[in-house]
Design a protein around this motif. Structure first.
Motif, mmCIF file in Angstrom:
data_model
loop_
_atom_site.group_PDB
_atom_site.id
_atom_site.type_symbol
_atom_site.label_atom_id
_atom_site.label_comp_id
_atom_site.label_asym_id
_atom_site.label_seq_id
_atom_site.Cartn_x
_atom_site.Cartn_y
_atom_site.Cartn_z
ATOM 1 N N ALA A 106 2.395 6.496 1.237
ATOM 2 C CA ALA A 106 0.915 6.646 1.385
ATOM 3 C C ALA A 106 0.515 5.895 -0.037
ATOM 4 O O ALA A 106 -0.541 5.284 0.014
ATOM 5 C CB ALA A 106 0.495 8.176 1.116
ATOM 6 N N GLN A 107 1.059 6.078 -1.205
ATOM 7 C CA GLN A 107 0.637 5.549 -2.455
ATOM 8 C C GLN A 107 0.512 3.917 -2.220
ATOM 9 O O GLN A 107 -0.336 3.254 -2.672
ATOM 10 C CB GLN A 107 1.522 5.821 -3.616
ATOM 11 C CG GLN A 107 0.972 5.270 -4.965
ATOM 12 C CD GLN A 107 1.880 5.706 -6.124
ATOM 13 O OE1 GLN A 107 2.797 6.639 -5.723
ATOM 14 N NE2 GLN A 107 1.459 5.288 -7.322
ATOM 15 N N ARG A 108 1.330 3.572 -1.654
ATOM 16 C CA ARG A 108 1.648 1.742 -1.565
ATOM 17 C C ARG A 108 0.497 1.598 -0.371
ATOM 18 O O ARG A 108 -0.167 0.464 -0.633
ATOM 19 C CB ARG A 108 3.031 1.668 -0.798
ATOM 20 C CG ARG A 108 3.160 0.071 -0.461
ATOM 21 C CD ARG A 108 2.938 -0.829 -1.625
ATOM 22 N NE ARG A 108 2.712 -2.188 -1.490
ATOM 23 C CZ ARG A 108 1.675 -2.875 -0.811
ATOM 24 N NH1 ARG A 108 0.668 -2.119 -0.561
ATOM 25 N NH2 ARG A 108 1.704 -3.982 -0.353
ATOM 26 N N VAL A 109 0.414 2.486 0.631
ATOM 27 C CA VAL A 109 -0.652 2.069 1.719
ATOM 28 C C VAL A 109 -2.012 2.072 0.982
ATOM 29 O O VAL A 109 -2.808 1.114 1.199
ATOM 30 C CB VAL A 109 -0.670 2.843 2.772
ATOM 31 C CG1 VAL A 109 -1.948 2.593 3.799
ATOM 32 C CG2 VAL A 109 0.630 2.626 3.563
ATOM 33 N N ALA A 110 -2.308 2.849 -0.052
ATOM 34 C CA ALA A 110 -3.544 3.088 -0.735
ATOM 35 C C ALA A 110 -3.918 1.743 -1.391
ATOM 36 O O ALA A 110 -5.112 1.517 -1.584
ATOM 37 C CB ALA A 110 -3.612 4.413 -1.601
ATOM 38 N N ARG A 111 -2.830 0.887 -1.612
ATOM 39 C CA ARG A 111 -3.144 -0.412 -2.532
ATOM 40 C C ARG A 111 -3.808 -1.337 -1.447
ATOM 41 O O ARG A 111 -4.444 -2.360 -1.926
ATOM 42 C CB ARG A 111 -1.822 -1.047 -3.068
ATOM 43 C CG ARG A 111 -1.137 -0.061 -3.975
ATOM 44 C CD ARG A 111 -0.071 -0.549 -4.538
ATOM 45 N NE ARG A 111 0.671 0.281 -5.499
ATOM 46 C CZ ARG A 111 1.999 0.012 -5.676
ATOM 47 N NH1 ARG A 111 2.635 -1.152 -5.315
ATOM 48 N NH2 ARG A 111 2.452 0.988 -6.507
ATOM 49 N N GLU A 112 -3.830 -1.126 -0.294
ATOM 50 C CA GLU A 112 -4.615 -1.941 0.940
ATOM 51 C C GLU A 112 -5.894 -1.793 1.064
ATOM 52 O O GLU A 112 -6.785 -2.459 1.777
ATOM 53 C CB GLU A 112 -3.921 -1.725 2.155
ATOM 54 C CG GLU A 112 -2.442 -1.963 2.119
ATOM 55 C CD GLU A 112 -1.977 -3.512 1.606
ATOM 56 O OE1 GLU A 112 -2.633 -4.454 2.353
ATOM 57 O OE2 GLU A 112 -1.256 -3.811 0.865
ATOM 58 N N LEU A 113 -6.739 -0.465 0.275
ATOM 59 C CA LEU A 113 -7.925 -0.254 0.476
ATOM 60 C C LEU A 113 -8.742 -1.055 -0.416
ATOM 61 O O LEU A 113 -8.422 -1.665 -1.502
ATOM 62 C CB LEU A 113 -8.315 1.288 0.192
ATOM 63 C CG LEU A 113 -7.308 2.327 0.794
ATOM 64 C CD1 LEU A 113 -7.599 3.664 0.023
ATOM 65 C CD2 LEU A 113 -7.764 2.299 2.396
ATOM 66 N N GLU A 114 -10.120 -1.266 0.060
ATOM 67 C CA GLU A 114 -10.693 -2.090 -0.466
ATOM 68 C C GLU A 114 -12.031 -1.391 -0.731
ATOM 69 O O GLU A 114 -12.513 -0.660 0.248
ATOM 70 C CB GLU A 114 -11.156 -3.374 0.376
ATOM 71 C CG GLU A 114 -9.895 -4.402 0.146
ATOM 72 C CD GLU A 114 -10.050 -5.986 1.011
ATOM 73 O OE1 GLU A 114 -11.347 -6.189 1.062
ATOM 74 O OE2 GLU A 114 -9.221 -6.452 1.235
ATOM 75 N N ASP A 115 -13.003 -1.655 -1.637
ATOM 76 C CA ASP A 115 -14.025 -0.831 -1.750
ATOM 77 C C ASP A 115 -15.009 -1.034 -0.779
ATOM 78 O O ASP A 115 -15.276 -2.379 -0.228
ATOM 79 C CB ASP A 115 -14.856 -1.547 -3.095
ATOM 80 C CG ASP A 115 -16.044 -0.866 -3.520
ATOM 81 O OD1 ASP A 115 -15.982 0.614 -3.627
ATOM 82 O OD2 ASP A 115 -17.344 -1.195 -3.904
ATOM 83 N N GLY A 116 -15.886 -0.243 -0.442
ATOM 84 C CA GLY A 116 -16.642 -0.142 1.130
ATOM 85 C C GLY A 116 -15.976 0.049 2.194
ATOM 86 O O GLY A 116 -16.850 -0.071 3.314
ATOM 87 N N PHE A 117 -14.442 0.162 2.208
ATOM 88 C CA PHE A 117 -14.009 0.047 3.615
ATOM 89 C C PHE A 117 -14.512 1.791 4.235
ATOM 90 O O PHE A 117 -14.568 2.543 3.689
ATOM 91 C CB PHE A 117 -12.455 0.225 3.401
ATOM 92 C CG PHE A 117 -11.909 -1.181 3.634
ATOM 93 C CD1 PHE A 117 -12.570 -2.201 3.592
ATOM 94 C CD2 PHE A 117 -10.434 -1.320 3.746
ATOM 95 C CE1 PHE A 117 -12.054 -3.449 3.792
ATOM 96 C CE2 PHE A 117 -9.946 -2.566 4.137
ATOM 97 C CZ PHE A 117 -10.546 -3.603 4.050
#
Length: 219
Positions: A9-20
């Motif tokens: 889950a922590q690794r996936v969270a790095r794919e998040l971008e502001d405003g998503f």
């Protein structure tokens, strides 16, 4: 060493971008909410009618009517909106979700996903997954690389009934991060201590391996 559920889950969270606007599926995907990087804001969407899910509630905050798609109690973030599931699915089908994170039983090298049915086992239904794989702009799949028998879950062709076709963009497993494109799995990163040879041995589908495969780094 294979990644834990929290590390996936922590690794996936790095794919998040502001405003998503982000939809998190049941299981490991729900943990992504715990690792949203500092300095960015995302709006978590639930198909049962909540945009702006907050953190899990304390005992004093529990409201049995405020739940996510996995029937877990949640809170509402500042600015959240509550509406009918029909409006929620209109948002999904209209392509307004930037990223969805889903679990899966199998994914194949064409980006097909099987996530809802294992023959001869109890089936509750496909749920919102079929809408999410068709409507979300970007889909990341989280899963173990192999099943409990050591058999690969990254296949040349899915053997189980499909949830969606040609829809998976990226996969984060307990062993690696892979991109799905051009009819193959492309190895991007490997879990700390996991060799490329182990990933190759546990990937039944076509795997493209670059000369250098960096290890994931966790703080």
């Amino acid at each position: 060493m294979a990644l834990t559920r929290e590390q996936i889950a922590q690794r996936v969270a790095r794919e998040l971008e502001d405003g998503f606007y982000v939809n998190l599926g049941i299981g490991i995907p729900t943990l992504v909410a715990n690792f949203v990087p500092e300095g960015i804001e995302v709006m978590l969407q639930s198909e049962n009618g909540l945009l702006g899910m907050g953190p899990y509630p304390t005992k004093d905050q529990v409201d049995a009517d405020m739940i996510n798609a996995g029937k877990e109690t949640v809170t509402a973030a500042t600015g959240a909106a509550i509406f009918s599931s029909a409006e929620s699915f209109a948002m999904i089908r209209g392509g307004h979700v930037d990223l969805t994170v889903l679990g899966a039983f199998e994914v194949d090298q064409q980006g097909n996903i099987a996530s809802w049915m294992i023959p001869k086992k109890l089936v509750k239904g496909m749920g919102g997954a079929m809408d999410l794989v068709a409507g979300a702009k970007n889909i990341i799949c989280v899963m173990t690389h192999a099943n409990k028998h050591g058999e690969s879950k990254l296949l040349s062709h899915c053997s189980l009934p499909l949830t969606g076709v040609n829809c998976i963009n990226k996969i984060v497993t307990d062993l690696a991060v892979l991109e799905v494109k051009d009819g193959a799995f492309h190895l991007l990163e490997r879990a700390p201590g996991i060799s490329v040879d182990e990933i190759i041995s546990k990937t039944q589908g076509k795997l493209v391996v670059p000369e250098c495969v960096p290890e994931m780094v966790f703080s």
